[in-house]
Every structure is written in structure tokens, then in C-alpha cells.
Scaffold this motif. Structure first.
Motif, PDB file in Angstrom:
ATOM      1  N   LYS A  83       0.817  -1.211   0.000  1.00 35.67           N
ATOM      2  CA  LYS A  83       0.000   0.000   0.000  1.00 35.67           C
ATOM      3  C   LYS A  83       0.857   1.270   0.000  1.00 35.67           C
ATOM      4  N   ASP A  84       2.013   1.239   0.654  1.00 30.87           N
ATOM      5  CA  ASP A  84       2.848   2.434   0.744  1.00 30.87           C
ATOM      6  C   ASP A  84       4.239   2.243   0.144  1.00 30.87           C
ATOM      7  N   ARG A  85       4.384   1.257  -0.753  1.00 33.94           N
ATOM      8  CA  ARG A  85       5.672   1.017  -1.431  1.00 33.94           C
ATOM      9  C   ARG A  85       5.430   0.841  -2.927  1.00 33.94           C
ATOM     10  N   GLU A 131       9.334   4.126  -0.635  1.00 32.08           N
ATOM     11  CA  GLU A 131       8.168   4.314   0.219  1.00 32.08           C
ATOM     12  C   GLU A 131       7.425   5.543  -0.286  1.00 32.08           C
ATOM     13  N   VAL A 132       6.102   5.478  -0.254  1.00 34.53           N
ATOM     14  CA  VAL A 132       5.254   6.558  -0.742  1.00 34.53           C
ATOM     15  C   VAL A 132       4.415   7.091   0.401  1.00 34.53           C
ATOM     16  N   THR A 136      10.702   7.997  -0.687  1.00 35.31           N
ATOM     17  CA  THR A 136      11.954   7.676   0.006  1.00 35.31           C
ATOM     18  C   THR A 136      12.454   6.346  -0.531  1.00 35.31           C
ATOM     19  N   ALA A 137      13.559   6.390  -1.271  1.00 32.88           N
ATOM     20  CA  ALA A 137      14.121   5.182  -1.887  1.00 32.88           C
ATOM     21  C   ALA A 137      15.366   4.740  -1.139  1.00 32.88           C
ATOM     22  N   ASN A 138      15.442   3.446  -0.837  1.00 36.21           N
ATOM     23  CA  ASN A 138      16.644   2.843  -0.241  1.00 36.21           C
ATOM     24  C   ASN A 138      17.150   3.595   0.984  1.00 36.21           C
ATOM     25  N   PRO A 196      14.442  11.717   1.885  1.00 36.37           N
ATOM     26  CA  PRO A 196      13.126  11.773   1.222  1.00 36.37           C
ATOM     27  C   PRO A 196      13.080  12.901   0.189  1.00 36.37           C
ATOM     28  N   GLU A 197      12.464  12.610  -0.951  1.00 38.16           N
ATOM     29  CA  GLU A 197      12.240  13.609  -1.998  1.00 38.16           C
ATOM     30  C   GLU A 197      10.792  14.046  -1.905  1.00 38.16           C
ATOM     31  N   LYS A 198      10.563  15.355  -1.809  1.00 33.62           N
ATOM     32  CA  LYS A 198       9.201  15.878  -1.665  1.00 33.62           C
ATOM     33  C   LYS A 198       8.784  16.618  -2.926  1.00 33.62           C
TER      34      LYS A 198
END
Length: 118
Positions: free
Chosen positions: A74-76, A94-95, A105-107, A111-113
Motif C-alpha cells: 500500500k505504501d511502497r 516508500e510513498v 523515500t528510496a533505499n 526523502p524527496e518531496k
């Protein structure tokens, strides 16, 4: 007259509770639906568009990469990009979506916003 005030107060509280429940439900939108649209990086120049059929398009400084995405939880999300980005392999991130802000947020990286454009 006191009975009317008590009844009005209870009705008012009931309406407030109902509105709060509706607001909480609206905030818990399924990320699979909420991610569809165009997003612009908040502290950068990158733009990303998620299409409903599973296509993703990243653009940054004149370079464009497209590929596909799928939710593996659900959140990946798993992203597979084409072109030279293919060399990096699939990216799992992660989403999180809160209002008009998408966070990827990868690995376990920073986090990229992104802010929703439309």
C-alpha cells in the motif's frame, strides 16, 4: 428553554464529530489513486507524472525518462525507467501523500518531496 439549549448543544457536538470523521476519511485516500497526476519537486527542478495505467515520466533539466510503476504494498512503489536510467535497475520507494505533498523515500535515502501541479 434549558432543554432546547442542551438539545442544540448535543446536536452541534454531533455535527462536529461527523465532520471530523469525514475529514479523517478524506485524509486516508488510497495512495494508488492519489499518486496519479503531475508533481514538481519542492526543493529542486525535477517533475514527475504518474498516469493511471501505470506509466511514470520523470523530467529534469531537459532530460526525460519514462517507464512504469506498480504498488508492491500500500505504501511502497516499484519504478522501472527506460533509457539510460534502465542501468540503475528497478527502484523501490516508500510513498507518502499528505494533502498536495508527495514524499518518495528510496533505499533509506533522503526523502524527496513533490508538490501536486495538477
Amino acid at each position: 428553554m434549558i432543554g432546547v439549549k442542551v438539545m442544540a448543544s448535543r446536536c452541534y457536538k454531533g455535527v462536529l464529530i461527523l465532520l471530523a470523521l469525514m475529514a479523517m476519511t478524506a485524509c486516508s485516500t488510497d495512495p494508488r489513486e492519489a499518486i496519479v497526476g503531475e508533481w514538481r519537486e519542492i526543493d529542486g527542478t525535477e517533475e514527475v507524472e504518474f498516469l493511471s495505467e501505470g506509466t511514470v515520466i520523470f523530467s529534469d533539466q531537459g532530460l526525460t525518462f519514462s517507464g512504469d510503476y506498480e504498488f508492491i504494498e500500500k505504501d511502497r512503489i516499484k519504478l522501472r525507467l527506460g533509457g539510460i536510467a534502465w542501468l540503475a535497475g528497478a527502484i523501490v520507494a516508500e510513498v507518502s501523500i499528505s494533502g498536495n505533498v508527495l514524499t518518495l523515500t528510496a533505499n533509506n535515502e533522503k526523502p524527496e518531496k513533490y508538490r501536486r501541479v495538477r
